[in-house]
Design an enzyme around this catalytic site. Structure first.
Site, PDB file in Angstrom:
ATOM      1  N   ASP A  64       0.879  -1.161   0.000  1.00  0.00           N
ATOM      2  CA  ASP A  64       0.000   0.000   0.000  1.00  0.00           C
ATOM      3  C   ASP A  64       0.923   1.219   0.000  1.00  0.00           C
ATOM      4  OD1 ASP A  64      -2.281   1.599   0.249  1.00  0.00           O
ATOM      5  OD2 ASP A  64      -2.200   1.533   2.438  1.00  0.00           O
ATOM      6  N   ASP A  66      -0.096   4.878   1.505  1.00  0.00           N
ATOM      7  CA  ASP A  66      -0.255   5.716   2.699  1.00  0.00           C
ATOM      8  C   ASP A  66      -0.036   4.910   3.970  1.00  0.00           C
ATOM      9  OD1 ASP A  66      -1.099   8.241   1.418  1.00  0.00           O
ATOM     10  OD2 ASP A  66      -2.808   7.039   0.759  1.00  0.00           O
TER      11      ASP A  66
END
Length: 494
Positions: A64, A66
């Site tokens: 991912d 963030d």
């Protein structure tokens, strides 16, 4: 491991003299009931295992963006809170007096539940029991008596708990806040509730919840937060050099890498260029933005769409996912078909236990790694002598209560009741809600989901730098309740 017997007069153990007096009264030996204190400490950069996993088997690493590759400073939560608060005032016509409220950095912790209909924020354990003392209406605690009256006890039935992804939907009245971006949302909900109560304003809690949810969504969807971060990236992004080192190490060892994020390309490109350099895309075999997780893992209907460097969307059919290209949306089933990256040779990292990890481990057999930045702070507290002594005291009380509960005379029962109250000491991790991982005596609901959906977990991906690619992670062998603890305990350390 060095073990130090706990002496009679440890100053850091509270109410010890009172305990000795009670034990004298009850004719129980004090020294035999205080457990030994271990001086071992836990390294905050350790990778912890819920499920045995060897890096020898991992050929492909996914991330991912963030709070996995990009870590943000506390300024970001203040920004999100302020923008969403102002949206409530300007768009939803909430009272102007709300502008007096500022973000409270240490008010909430991740993993809390919010009762949408009752406007209550609370911590729930792995068995669906509310931890008394951690229920808040606005910014004020709710008394234990009121909580018990409202819920007819402390248990929250399954049918009103949040759904599989922690959302309040289809009759579920609870919402669980699972990602780090949700901290400003919880604080804003509490502040608005606080304002309405202080000014005796009658309001509908469901409308308030939906309005705050929409305001927070606008901060993200309308690009307000993205533009602010891009304009002052030094202020908002930190720890970039650690993510860069991990990616470079993986690349040097010939590992495949991919990125699947819900964030837009411009935002990711600006951040990754800051963290890694302008050539960051050369490190990844596949880059997918605007993925719309968790829908990405379940919805077979959305095809991939190629995005140009300037953000233009192309209309050609995607027959393969090419290195150096940027793709939007799509779905995991098409991703698996085009890449062939299946099963336990894939390890994916993310910070959101539901949206990033749950479907991957339950449906597709990928290995999963949870990024839990809060670990570092909690472990540092756990390594302090006051915490060690406090836990020794609580364990002592538990043993005493177990032994003394068979005595039914009034004097003994009065002492036991006092010990039970003493055992529920206010947590030292967070003044309002305590530890992310534990209620007073049980794992939290968050902790339960973490242990189910993450093979390994760590404070940041930089922890990978401490291990070679032949390393096997073993979960700690702890006895089940019916097993005898005959094997030695071990604490992961480096």
């Amino acid at each position: 491991m060095e073990i130090i017997p706990c002496p009679f007069s440890v100053a850091l153990i509270p109410n010890e003299r009172k305990l000795q007096n009670n034990l004298f009264f009850l004719s129980l030996p004090f020294s035999n009931l205080i457990p030994a204190i271990s001086t071992d400490s836990v390294n905050p950069d350790t990778i912890f295992a819920n499920n045995e996993m060897s890096l020898r088997d991992i050929e492909i690493y996914g991330f991912d963006y963030d709070y996995t590759l990009a870590f943000y400073s506390s300024h970001l939560h203040t920004l999100i809170f302020n923008i969403a608060r102002d949206i409530l005032i300007t768009k939803h016509r909430y009272p102007e007096g709300l502008r007096k409220y500022e973000y409270i950095p240490n008010f909430a912790v991740r993993g809390l539940h919010y009762d949408v209909q009752k406007a209550l924020l609370m911590k729930i354990d792995a068995f669906h029991y509310i931890q008394l003392g951690t229920v808040y209406r606005g910014l004020q605690p709710v008394s234990d008596e009121e909580v018990i009256a409202m819920y007819e006890g402390c248990h929250v039935p399954l049918e009103i708990m949040s759904d599989f992804y922690g959302k309040s939907s289809h009759g579920h009245t609870m919402k669980q806040f699972m990602d780090i971006f949700s901290l400003p949302e919880m604080t804003l909900l509490s502040c608005v509730n606080d304002f309405f109560m202080k000014h005796n304003i009658d309001y509908e809690p469901v409308h308030l919840y939906k309005d705050v949810k929409e305001a927070i969504r606008d901060v993200h969807v309308k690009g307000i937060m993205y533009r602010a971060v891009e304009a002052d990236i030094d202020k908002y992004i930190c720890y970039g050099e650690q993510s860069q080192a991990v990616l470079k190490k993986l690349s040097a060892h010939g590992k495949k890498m991919f990125l699947i994020t819900n964030s837009p390309f411009d935002f990711v490109d600006r951040g990754m260029s800051y963290i890694v350099g302008k050539d960051w895309r050369d490190l990844f075999d596949v880059v997918i933005v605007h993925a719309d997780k968790p829908g990405f893992f379940n919805d077979r209907r959305k095809p991939f769409r190629r995005v140009t460097d300037k953000g233009a969307l192309l209309w050609d059919r995607i027959h393969r996912l090419e290195k150096g290209q940027i793709y939007k949306q799509g779905n995991l089933y098409e991703f698996l078909r085009l890449t062939g990256w299946r099963g336990s040779r894939v390890l994916y990292f993310g910070d959101h236990i539901y949206s990033d990890l749950a479907d991957l481990t339950l449906k597709h057999g990928w290995r999963t790694g949870a990024i839990i930045p809060e670990l570092r702070k909690e472990i540092k507290i756990m390594n302090t002598q006051p915490y060690v002594h406090m836990m020794t005291w609580l364990q002592s009380l538990t043993g005493l209560i177990e032994q003394m509960q068979v005595h039914r005379d009034p004097a003994s029962q009065a002492v036991v009741e006092e010990w039970i109250r003493e055992r529920e000491t206010k947590d030292i991790f967070n003044a309002q809600f305590g530890s992310l991982f534990r209620t007073y005596h049980n794992p939290t609901y968050f902790s339960r989901r973490l242990s189910r959906f993450a093979d390994i977990y760590m404070a940041s991906i930089s922890c990978l730098l401490n291990y070679d690619f032949q390393h096997t992670f073993f979960p700690r062998r702890t006895p089940l309740q019916h097993e005898s603890p005959f094997w030695p305990d071990h604490t992961p350390s480096l």
